[in-house]
Design a protein around this motif. Structure first.
Motif, PDB file in Angstrom:
ATOM      1  N   LYS A 154       0.833  -1.209   0.000  1.00 11.94           N
ATOM      2  CA  LYS A 154       0.000   0.000   0.000  1.00 11.94           C
ATOM      3  C   LYS A 154       0.865   1.256   0.000  1.00 11.94           C
ATOM      4  CE  LYS A 154      -4.091  -2.026   2.194  1.00 11.94           C
ATOM      5  NZ  LYS A 154      -4.908  -2.112   3.430  1.00 11.94           N
ATOM      6  N   PRO A 177      -6.406   6.888   2.821  1.00 14.10           N
ATOM      7  CA  PRO A 177      -6.604   5.436   2.846  1.00 14.10           C
ATOM      8  C   PRO A 177      -8.037   5.159   3.321  1.00 14.10           C
ATOM      9  CG  PRO A 177      -4.617   6.090   4.051  1.00 14.10           C
ATOM     10  CD  PRO A 177      -5.436   7.314   3.841  1.00 14.10           C
ATOM     11  N   ALA A 194      -4.361   1.841   7.436  1.00 14.11           N
ATOM     12  CA  ALA A 194      -4.514   3.277   7.172  1.00 14.11           C
ATOM     13  C   ALA A 194      -3.800   4.107   8.234  1.00 14.11           C
ATOM     14  CB  ALA A 194      -5.996   3.635   7.108  1.00 14.11           C
ATOM     15  N   VAL A 243      -7.138   5.672  -1.625  1.00 15.84           N
ATOM     16  CA  VAL A 243      -6.427   4.390  -1.632  1.00 15.84           C
ATOM     17  C   VAL A 243      -7.370   3.333  -1.071  1.00 15.84           C
ATOM     18  CG1 VAL A 243      -4.400   3.121  -0.847  1.00 15.84           C
ATOM     19  CG2 VAL A 243      -4.237   5.580  -1.295  1.00 15.84           C
TER      20      VAL A 243
END
Length: 301
Positions: A154, A177, A194, A243
């Motif tokens: 990520k 996120p 996140a 994201v």
């Protein structure tokens, strides 16, 4: 229009060359000829020469493409993919574009250890949307490559998206996120990741952007929703990059924006040695043109 301005931006840059793998597709040809008409790029078309020429002749009343493209005959999809990837690897071309070829066949060539376009980083899908009644781009990642990315993946996905955002003029993109809630819940991995990504950004492990999460989608994109929930954040309501935690979320969000919100989109695969235009065969010629413009802007960055 935002994406039209992106085309204008791309035409002001150094003229790049795009290698198209298996170009014998009428929608691809329309996008290529439109790009040539707008002076966006030069093209090398790999595939069945007879079929490509026939398709060009049905469309070329708009523009004379002779000076801006050449055709390289390839008997098979695999050979066309190999030659197109090699052209980019050898710097004969600056961008790789998928034509009428299965994605897995093209990616096999892209990931080839001998002549491919690997950098050691993760490849990720970056989609730039123009959504009606919104005055800014909305970037969604990753809706097409990575199924369930872990934390490190990520972080790389964010880095790839930030590079694309800077290429289209967003100097310090705000990154959200996405999760279902704004609090960290150990039972919800998306919230844990996140929060970790937010800390990584503050400690300089993810640079060139501002990351804050977890944020639910409404909080990420709506100032009113953020105010209503009392969320104070540099990103809340102003996110440039969304994201997603997994490919199902990204895929559904991507298609919801296109089919329910009538959004326009351009998309690239980032993280390789060169941008890759990997649109769906169902995408319109206009979407492919926007993706080409996005790729050209990404090269400049």
């Amino acid at each position: 229009m935002l994406l039209d301005s992106l085309i204008d931006r791309a035409t002001q840059l150094k003229k790049n060359t795009v290698a198209v793998a298996v170009a014998e597709d009428i929608v691809v040809i329309k996008a290529v000829l439109d790009a040539i008409e707008r002076n966006l790029a030069n093209f090398i078309l790999f595939g069945n020469q007879e079929n490509i020429n026939r398709m060009i002749k049905t469309e070329e009343n708009k523009v004379n493409p002779e000076k801006s493209l050449r055709i390289v005959h390839a008997e098979t999809n695999e050979l066309a993919a190999k030659l197109a990837v090699k052209a980019v690897s050898n710097k004969e071309a600056d961008v790789l574009m998928k034509g009428n070829i299965p994605t897995n066949v093209l990616l096999k060539a892209v990931l080839n250890k001998e002549y491919g376009l690997r950098t050691g980083n993760i490849l990720s899908h970056v989609a730039v949307f123009e959504i009606p009644n919104r005055d800014r781009f909305t970037i969604v990642t990753d809706s097409g490559m990575n199924i369930t990315p872990d934390l490190e993946q990520k972080a790389q996905i964010i880095t790839n998206a930030v590079a694309v955002a800077k290429g289209i003029g967003i100097e310090t993109p705000k990154v959200a996120p996405i999760a279902a809630v704004e609090v960290v819940n150990p039972a919800m991995q998306a919230t844990v990741d996140a929060a970790a990504l937010t800390v990584m950004n503050k400690r300089g492990q993810i640079t060139g952007c501002i990351v804050d999460g977890p944020l639910a989608l409404d909080i990420a994109v709506s100032v009113l929703a953020a105010e209503h929930k009392g969320i104070q954040s540099e990103v809340a309501g102003k996110a440039d990059i969304l994201v997603v935690p997994a490919i199902e979320v990204g895929n559904a969000l991507y298609k919801s924006l296109v089919y329910f919100a009538n959004a326009k989109v351009g998309a690239v695969i980032a993280g390789a040695k060169a941008p890759i235009v990997l649109t769906s065969r169902a995408d319109s010629a206009e979407s492919k043109l926007f993706s080409l413009a996005l790729a050209v802007c990404s090269v400049a960055n």
